[in-house]
Design an enzyme around this catalytic site. Structure first.
Site, PDB file in Angstrom:
ATOM      1  CG  ASP A   1      -5.710  -2.478  -4.416  1.00 35.76           C
ATOM      2  OD1 ASP A   1      -6.503  -1.890  -3.657  1.00 35.76           O
ATOM      3  OD2 ASP A   1      -4.480  -2.309  -4.346  1.00 35.76           O
TER       4      ASP A   1
ATOM      5  CG  HIS B   1      -5.411  -2.265  -0.240  1.00 39.52           C
ATOM      6  ND1 HIS B   1      -4.644  -1.781  -1.274  1.00 39.52           N
ATOM      7  CD2 HIS B   1      -4.997  -1.618   0.870  1.00 39.52           C
ATOM      8  CE1 HIS B   1      -3.806  -0.870  -0.809  1.00 39.52           C
ATOM      9  NE2 HIS B   1      -3.996  -0.747   0.480  1.00 39.52           N
TER      10      HIS B   1
ATOM     11  CB  SER C   1      -0.966  -0.038   1.189  1.00 38.37           C
ATOM     12  OG  SER C   1      -1.922   0.998   1.098  1.00 38.37           O
TER      13      SER C   1
END
Length: 552
Positions: free
Chosen positions: A437, A474, A189
């Site tokens: 994602d 994610h 991330s």
């Protein structure tokens, strides 16, 4: 002693078991660096015996009158494998996450965190405290308030990493009596963004870069948050009801039904992502006259199509990226980010409408825009966001904020990536990204890689490889095989020249999104882009051995 010899021993290096570490502020002797404490941690919780060293860098008072420093932690295993890993973390940072390796636990390392493998690990808060009492009155915007200070922005973007990298190596040298044989950086991330930025700004500091679901284009991705909120509110005045769980699951099931077999196996995975985009059309979900089940109202389909098309200004110019159709769109992770979370203090509003709104205004806009930290006010800020007038603020500078959000957050060569320094230094980068994602579009990462490959005359795979995860959301989770060991693949590439041709993925028992119909023994290869895992046509379709990496 060479690395191969080091890795062949049982006890590679030992810390002083009595004093934990000989490292002190005085012995380190780096201006602005303070060692706060050391503590011996006995083995337990799947972690080895190790020394925990805490410190800080560059105490100062910011332009906003608040106290700042770069807080950090190092964990130094008693049995060291000669490697250093700089763990870079997610979200807005602001907290020193335990230095065991990238989280979620074991992400990208097959379930065994780097500290447990013998790595010396560094973690930091990237130069600000997310729990500073001075920011408490700001409510949900407190964690983004550091955006009022130019240096805190810079530290968050890249400067804290540049400050701490040489500090960590000197600590290791003093602690073990020798420097690390190999150095790595890894994160997912925002941590993936940190890693990609470092690969451009200081490639010589690390031998390998492990990049997960990267927010390398984070300011532009934050514009998507406002775009999503405005799109979904057209489907329902209550954002949380705009796309219900049943709606999302219907969309996911239809995508999977249309695209599942495009890889040669009916297995619930959208492996051939490129072909899927040409096979399924969201318009097929619109209810026909008189139809009231197994379909969606046109307003909801339009909202999804608008969201997936990505943000644009009134001239039709793209402000971020589009998004692919993947069967993982119906998962809880997708929903928590885009539509509805399970967090009562947020009134169950999604992450983009709470944390995302604060970051877009405080950190990624120049000058920063102060927004009230209640859920309603944060949503109001995104509802009022103007894609003509406000979006350019991510590129803006002024006399106080001399670097724009894109300057301090993105790699300097983000739009025309070349990674010339990384290539010249002989370093390697391995990227993985979930296809579903909801935070950073895998299409954006693919486009970045395509540009890199073009600039490398078609030979980017000699130093950087991208692996996409069908159904992955994610940083783990999704209707996906999300247990895989990319860290070993990277170290093999760096240390033995074995470029990863495939990475075997399997079921993570902690992933609650896995369909009950899937075999617990299922495995698949993750393939380097642009190839995908295709069934060979013979043998057990639950076994990765019977899949090949095929180029569309």
């Amino acid at each position: 002693m060479i690395l191969a010899a080091l890795l062949g021993t049982t006890v590679l290096a030992r810390a002083d078991d009595v004093n934990c570490s000989p490292v002190t502020t005085a012995s380190l002797a780096i201006p602005g660096i303070e060692i706060v404490a050391t503590k011996l941690q006995e083995a337990g919780n799947n972690l080895p015996k190790h020394c925990i060293l805490t410190g800080l860098a560059n105490r100062r008072t910011g332009a906003d009158g608040k106290a700042y420093s770069i807080q950090f932690e190092m964990r130094l295993p008693a049995e060291w494998n000669g490697r250093f890993l700089h763990q870079v973390n997610g979200g807005n940072d602001g907290v020193v996450v335990p230095a065991v390796g990238p989280r979620p636990e074991g992400l990208g390392s097959g379930g065994t965190v780097p500290l447990a493998r013998g790595f010396a690990v560094l973690s930091s808060d990237s130069g600000h405290s997310g729990s500073d009492p001075a920011n408490t009155p700001l409510g949900l915007a407190a964690g983004a308030a550091f955006g009022l200070d130019p240096q805190a922005r810079r530290d968050y973007g890249y400067a804290a990493d540049m400050t701490l990298s040489p500090v960590a190596k000197k600590v290791i040298g003093l602690h073990y009596g020798r420097q690390p044989e190999r150095s790595y950086m890894a994160g997912c991330s925002n941590g993936g963004r940190h890693t990609m930025v470092a690969a451009s700004r200081m490639p010589e500091n690390y031998d390998g870069f492990l990049v997960g679901n990267p927010g390398f284009d984070l300011p532009r991705a934050a514009v998507q948050h406002a775009w999503d909120v405005q799109a979904f509110l057209k489907a329902d005045p209550d954002l949380r009801k705009s796309i219900t769980k049943a709606d999302a699951q219907l969309v996911a099931s239809r995508i999977t039904e249309a695209c599942d077999a495009l890889d040669g196996a009916k297995d619930g995975l959208t492996s051939n992502l490129a072909a899927c985009q040409k096979t399924f059309d969201l318009k097929s979900l619109v209810c026909a006259p008189g139809q009231n089940s197994a379909c969606l109202p046109e307003a909801k389909v339009d909202a999804l199509k608008t969201s997936l098309a990505g943000p644009k200004n009134s001239k039709g110019e793209a402000l971020y990226s589009d998004w692919p159709l993947d069967g993982g769109i119906g998962t809880g992770n997708w929903r928590a980010w885009k539509v509805e979370s399970s967090v009562p203090p947020w009134n169950n509003y999604p992450i983009i409408a709470t944390m995302g709104a604060a970051s877009l205004n405080y950190i990624f806009s120049t000058p920063p825009v102060a927004v009230e930290g209640s859920t309603d006010k944060l949503i109001d800020a995104l509802k009022a966001y103007d894609f003509d007038k406000d979006a350019p603020k991510i590129f803006a500078r002024d006399g106080t904020f001399t670097e724009s959000a894109m300057d301090f957050m993105a790699p300097p060569d983000v739009d025309e990536p070349k990674l010339t320094g990384l290539q010249a230094a002989g370093r390697k980068m391995l990227i993985f990204h979930g296809q579903a994602d909801p935070v950073f579009s895998v299409n954006n990462t693919i486009s970045w890689y395509d540009r890199l490959n073009k600039n490398a005359q078609g030979h980017a795979d000699g130093f950087a490889r991208l692996f996409t995860i069908p159904g992955g959301t994610h940083c783990g989770g999704g209707v996906a095989l999300d247990k895989f060991d990319a860290l070993t693949a990277l170290t093999e590439w760096v240390e033995h020249g074995k470029a990863p041709e495939r990475i075997i993925s399997s079921i993570d028992p902690a992933n609650k999104e896995i369909p009950a119909t899937w075999s617990a023994n299922r495995s698949r290869p993750l393939c380097p882009y642009p190839s995908y895992a295709a069934y060979s046509g013979s043998g057990d379709s639950e076994d990765a051995a019977n899949f090949v990496c095929k180029t569309p």
